[in-house]
Design a protein around this motif. Sequence first.
Motif, short mmCIF file in Angstrom:
data_model
loop_
_atom_site.label_atom_id
_atom_site.label_comp_id
_atom_site.label_asym_id
_atom_site.label_seq_id
_atom_site.Cartn_x
_atom_site.Cartn_y
_atom_site.Cartn_z
N VAL A 56 0.87 -1.18 0.00
CA VAL A 56 0.00 0.00 0.00
C VAL A 56 0.90 1.23 0.00
CG1 VAL A 56 -1.82 1.25 1.20
CG2 VAL A 56 -1.78 -1.25 1.26
N ARG A 57 0.86 1.98 -1.02
CA ARG A 57 1.69 3.17 -1.16
C ARG A 57 0.91 4.41 -0.75
NH1 ARG A 57 6.30 2.05 -3.96
NH2 ARG A 57 6.32 0.07 -5.14
N ALA A 58 1.58 5.30 -0.06
CA ALA A 58 0.94 6.53 0.38
C ALA A 58 0.68 7.44 -0.81
CB ALA A 58 1.82 7.24 1.40
N ALA A 59 -0.42 8.14 -0.73
CA ALA A 59 -0.76 9.07 -1.81
C ALA A 59 0.20 10.27 -1.78
CB ALA A 59 -2.20 9.55 -1.66
N GLU A 60 0.58 10.71 -2.94
CA GLU A 60 1.49 11.84 -3.05
C GLU A 60 0.73 13.15 -2.87
OE1 GLU A 60 3.51 11.57 -6.72
OE2 GLU A 60 4.54 9.68 -6.24
N GLY A 61 1.40 14.11 -2.26
CA GLY A 61 0.80 15.41 -2.06
C GLY A 61 0.02 15.48 -0.76
N PRO A 62 -0.42 16.65 -0.38
CA PRO A 62 -1.18 16.81 0.87
C PRO A 62 -2.55 16.15 0.77
CG PRO A 62 -1.17 18.86 -0.36
CD PRO A 62 -0.24 17.93 -1.08
#
Length: 295
Positions: A56-62
């Motif tokens: 599970v990869r974290a979403a990029e950006g705020p």
Amino acid sequence: MAEIQANGGFDAPEGSMAFGKMANWAGAAVSLALVVGVGVWGYQLVARDVSGIPVVRAAEGPMRIQPDDPGGAAAVNQGLAVNSVAATGSAEPPADQLILAPKPIQLSDEDVAQGQLATAVSSTASAAAHSSGTSVSVDDLVASLTQDAEPLETLQPARMKAPEVDVPGVERGLGRSLRPQTRPAGLQKTSAPAASVSAPSGAVEVDAGSLPAGTRLAQLGAYESAEIARKEWDRLFGRFGDYMDDKKRVIQKAESGGRTFYRLRAHGFADINDARRFCSALVAEKAECIPVTTR
């Protein structure tokens, strides 16, 4: 008709033999493909279980972005009669009454902000100086405007006057601070120190061998000698005299692992619940206590 051979058999046609060979080869090919497919499927299944770990990869950006206009943006073309065509299918009828927007309100000098008022005064002074051809400062303009104004009366700060107390023999003020009267000797509260509770020198001691089986006791510890156990009883009595006042001392000799020690126990409990309540009170004060039963 087929010719009969000498051994009594028949000659098979050559076409049927060729078809049989083709069917055999086709079955062998299908079986081989099935075996290869099962092998590939099993390998993929094992490889997926070993290396196919989901990541599970974290979403990029705020995660949240503050809008440029927190209050929201107004949609264009609001309040038009043509908007009802998409809503109801027909245009709105003309309004019965049309009201024009009011004229902008002109603020007076006392309602204008301080910064705007200073700018207006500066511009007025500059215009006056330009029209008269002389240099007029802001202070001169303010002085000319307040020329006929009467100055306000200067208010003096009121001084707080201390209340006067009439004391016999003293004319002004207090010559000495008042002190409360001494408490009568009969009402003075005397508190005895905590160490004043002492253990009785002649504590009642019961022989452990005379106690019947099933007697409820409370074990307070195990010590190397009977004298140390008696001293520990006196120390505990100094702390918990209210709980140990009606209890009797029991010192039992025991051996374990080739070592001799002496158990210090308290006697005088009605049942096991009474012994448990006694130990709970001592354990709450960081003292050792275990309810036991003689055997």
